[in-house]
Motif scaffolding. Structure first.
Motif, mmCIF file in Angstrom:
data_model
loop_
_atom_site.group_PDB
_atom_site.id
_atom_site.type_symbol
_atom_site.label_atom_id
_atom_site.label_comp_id
_atom_site.label_asym_id
_atom_site.label_seq_id
_atom_site.Cartn_x
_atom_site.Cartn_y
_atom_site.Cartn_z
ATOM 1 N N ILE A 161 0.864 -1.177 0.000
ATOM 2 C CA ILE A 161 0.000 0.000 0.000
ATOM 3 C C ILE A 161 0.900 1.226 0.000
ATOM 4 O O ILE A 161 1.786 1.344 0.846
ATOM 5 N N THR A 162 0.690 2.121 -0.945
ATOM 6 C CA THR A 162 1.545 3.300 -1.045
ATOM 7 C C THR A 162 0.990 4.461 -0.222
ATOM 8 O O THR A 162 -0.205 4.516 0.095
ATOM 9 N N ILE A 163 1.873 5.384 0.116
ATOM 10 C CA ILE A 163 1.471 6.615 0.805
ATOM 11 C C ILE A 163 0.445 7.360 -0.036
ATOM 12 O O ILE A 163 -0.544 7.900 0.476
ATOM 13 N N GLU A 164 0.656 7.391 -1.345
ATOM 14 C CA GLU A 164 -0.259 8.106 -2.241
ATOM 15 C C GLU A 164 -1.660 7.495 -2.191
ATOM 16 O O GLU A 164 -2.656 8.225 -2.130
ATOM 17 N N GLU A 165 -1.744 6.173 -2.199
ATOM 18 C CA GLU A 165 -3.053 5.508 -2.130
ATOM 19 C C GLU A 165 -3.762 5.842 -0.817
ATOM 20 O O GLU A 165 -4.981 6.054 -0.789
ATOM 21 N N TYR A 166 -2.993 5.890 0.263
ATOM 22 C CA TYR A 166 -3.556 6.212 1.575
ATOM 23 C C TYR A 166 -4.081 7.649 1.606
ATOM 24 O O TYR A 166 -5.203 7.903 2.062
#
Length: 245
Positions: free
Chosen positions: A155-160
């Motif tokens: 899970i990427t920071i951007e997705e979060y």
């Protein structure tokens, strides 16, 4: 030089390599389509169940959130596990564009369920207003987050962050519907949360244009809820100190 001599200058293995890898990409693409199609069906189910929060008072949310967890989020987790297992055999950054929006939606359903008091465990008490960290989301989905040392599913920071912008929109809508249901306290809680969230966004150095635009849009959700709070204050429906918090 004859035609036969010139053709011998091209190594046949070049085209054999291209053919093999082209066929592999087709096979991978087909499998990813199957997995993400199933995942998206689970997401739609979960989002459909969550839509009921707009007509359910917060005092009666517990059974609904249990339903969301059992019939929405758990199937999402299973599909994400299948996706992570399959893609572990291939370069993450080559294919992640095929599922990143779906993962963003999954994270969004988890965040809003957790914020409303669902997904209760010994380490995560079921209380309204608690924002799950990206690490907690990863624990729920049983996948790594924010990997920097290897090319693998995570899970990427951007997705979060994008999921956070999604839930501010959903919560701003809930704030207005909560007034209709007479749940003023929840409206006040939502107002404080999304204002704090927007303040937190301002501390980030956002370089991605899509993320920056989505974060900028959060201020409109904040204003929408502030207008509701202001109207309630004028009608003396909430204490002055709560309205200003």
């Amino acid at each position: 030089m004859t035609n036969d001599e010139s053709s011998n200058l091209i190594d046949p293995s070049i085209f054999e390599y291209l053919k093999a890898h082209g066929e592999e990409e087709l096979v991978v693409g087909d499998k990813l389509h199957q997995i993400t199609a199933t995942l998206n069906r689970h997401i739609s189910t979960c989002q459909g169940l969550l839509s009921r929060i707009h007509s359910t008072p917060s005092s009666k949310l517990t059974p609904l959130l249990k339903h969301v967890d059992d019939d929405g989020i758990k199937p999402e987790i299973e599909s994400v596990s299948e996706l992570a297992q399959f893609t572990s055999n291939y370069p993450y950054y080559k294919y992640n564009g095929r599922w990143t929006r779906s993962i963003q939606n999954v994270v969004g359903t988890i965040l809003i369920t957790g914020w409303l008091g669902g997904l209760e465990t010994e380490s995560r008490p079921g209380e309204i207003g608690r924002l799950l960290t990206i690490e907690e989301v990863g624990q729920i989905l049983k996948v790594p987050v924010n990997l920097k040392d290897k090319d693998a599913f995570h899970i990427t920071i951007e997705e979060y962050i994008l999921a956070l912008t999604d839930i501010t929109e959903e919560l701003s809508r809930l704030a207005m519907n909560s007034v209709t249901m007479g749940d003023i306290d929840l409206t006040v809680r939502i107002s404080g949360f999304i204002k704090d969230l927007f303040a937190g966004f301002q501390l980030l150095n956002l370089k991605n244009d899509i993320v920056r635009k989505r974060v900028d849009a959060v201020k409109y959700h904040v204003k929408k809820v502030e207008d509701v709070i202001y109207d309630l204050s004028l009608r003396n429906l909430i204490p002055k100190q709560e309205a200003s918090s």
